[in-house]
Enzyme design. Structure first.
Site, mmCIF file in Angstrom:
data_model
loop_
_atom_site.group_PDB
_atom_site.id
_atom_site.type_symbol
_atom_site.label_atom_id
_atom_site.label_comp_id
_atom_site.label_asym_id
_atom_site.label_seq_id
_atom_site.Cartn_x
_atom_site.Cartn_y
_atom_site.Cartn_z
ATOM 1 N N GLU A 1 22.098 15.633 28.288
ATOM 2 C CA GLU A 1 21.189 15.854 29.417
ATOM 3 C C GLU A 1 20.210 16.973 29.099
ATOM 4 O O GLU A 1 20.555 17.942 28.408
ATOM 5 C CB GLU A 1 21.933 16.221 30.713
ATOM 6 C CG GLU A 1 22.326 15.050 31.570
ATOM 7 C CD GLU A 1 23.703 14.525 31.211
ATOM 8 O OE1 GLU A 1 24.055 13.436 31.691
ATOM 9 O OE2 GLU A 1 24.406 15.197 30.442
ATOM 10 N N THR A 2 19.011 16.817 29.619
ATOM 11 C CA THR A 2 18.020 17.885 29.616
ATOM 12 C C THR A 2 17.672 18.192 31.068
ATOM 13 O O THR A 2 17.403 17.280 31.857
ATOM 14 C CB THR A 2 16.752 17.483 28.837
ATOM 15 O OG1 THR A 2 17.099 17.279 27.464
ATOM 16 C CG2 THR A 2 15.684 18.559 28.924
#
Length: 264
Positions: free
Chosen positions: A44-45
């Site tokens: 995830e970012t």
């Protein structure tokens, strides 16, 4: 704009779960955020936009292929960036697709996050799921996002070797495999692994949001609202959990591995 890589749910470099954190100066298109997340290639970012007039920060999370509604390790990473850069010092609030998430940091540097509990409903998992995991379930259930499968031992969790192509066909964000920790494992109450090939993450190193289900599940079984879970991925990590009614407090540490400037 500034971008970071932060290892979450650990106090060691190259352990825990790496997350990207992108600090935005202005709103940006969804397609641009998705492109950045694909470029970063973390599970995830997080995209962080400062709140107006002192209000909550806007926080969104993208895997390399899609946006998700809740992410623990990238929330921890975003909070760590704000605390470690001196941007904030007190209680943080994030406005997200899962509501307002409150975050605090204690004197030791432990970051505490207030998340919604995601309770499980018992039910037989579809046969393709069990076949894809190759495990013998002790208990199985599902919440709004994930399946949880308890197996007989910590060794069974470690030895789980999924067929990811088959697992990708299961209609769920992810699959949690869990067991009570070995008695010899000091300070750890339960262990888990998390597989999410359907959203582009074959195995997530440490999954904070999975503990929104794991914490109430094991609290009920072990008779304690405060527990410690270890995620037994190759990198590994530790999540401290406290069940408070329909909320779960997730606590952990994080370290910044990289900081730089995004030119896109």
């Amino acid at each position: 704009m500034l971008v970071y890589t932060v290892d979450s749910f650990t106090d060691e470099f190259f352990k825990g779960n790496p997350a990207g954190v992108c600090v935005l100066g202005n709103p940006v298109p969804d397609a641009w955020m998705q492109s950045v997340a694909a470029e970063m290639r973390h599970s995830e970012t997080a995209f962080l936009l400062g709140g107006e007039d002192g209000g909550p920060y806007s926080l969104r999370w993208f895997t390399p292929v899609t946006e998700v509604a809740l992410c623990g390790h990238a929330t921890l990473a975003a909070a760590h960036v704000l605390y470690s850069t001196g941007t904030v010092r007190e209680t943080l609030e994030f406005s997200t697709k899962s509501g307002i998430l409150s975050v605090t940091r204690d004197k030791s540097g432990l970051i505490n996050m207030d998340f919604p509990a995601k309770l499980l409903q018992e039910g037989g998992p579809p046969p393709p799921l069990i076949a894809a995991l190759g495990v013998k379930p002790v208990w199985a259930g599902k919440n709004v996002w994930d399946y949880l499968v308890e197996v007989e031992s910590e060794d069974a969790v470690v030895e789980t070797a999924p067929d990811f192509r088959a697992l990708e066909q299961v209609e769920a964000r992810g699959i949690i495999v869990t067991a009570r920790a070995k008695g010899s494992r000091t300070g750890i109450d339960y262990v888990s692994r998390f597989f999410a090939p359907r959203v582009g993450v074959p195995e997530d190193p440490v999954t904070g949001s999975a503990h929104c289900a794991l914490a109430p599940y094991w609290a009920s079984k072990l008779g304690s609202d405060t527990l410690v879970g270890a995620q037994l991925s190759q990198r590994g990590g530790v999540v401290r959990t406290t069940v408070r009614g329909d909320r779960v407090e997730l606590a952990g540490r994080a370290v910044t591995v990289l900081s730089g400037e995004l030119h896109a």
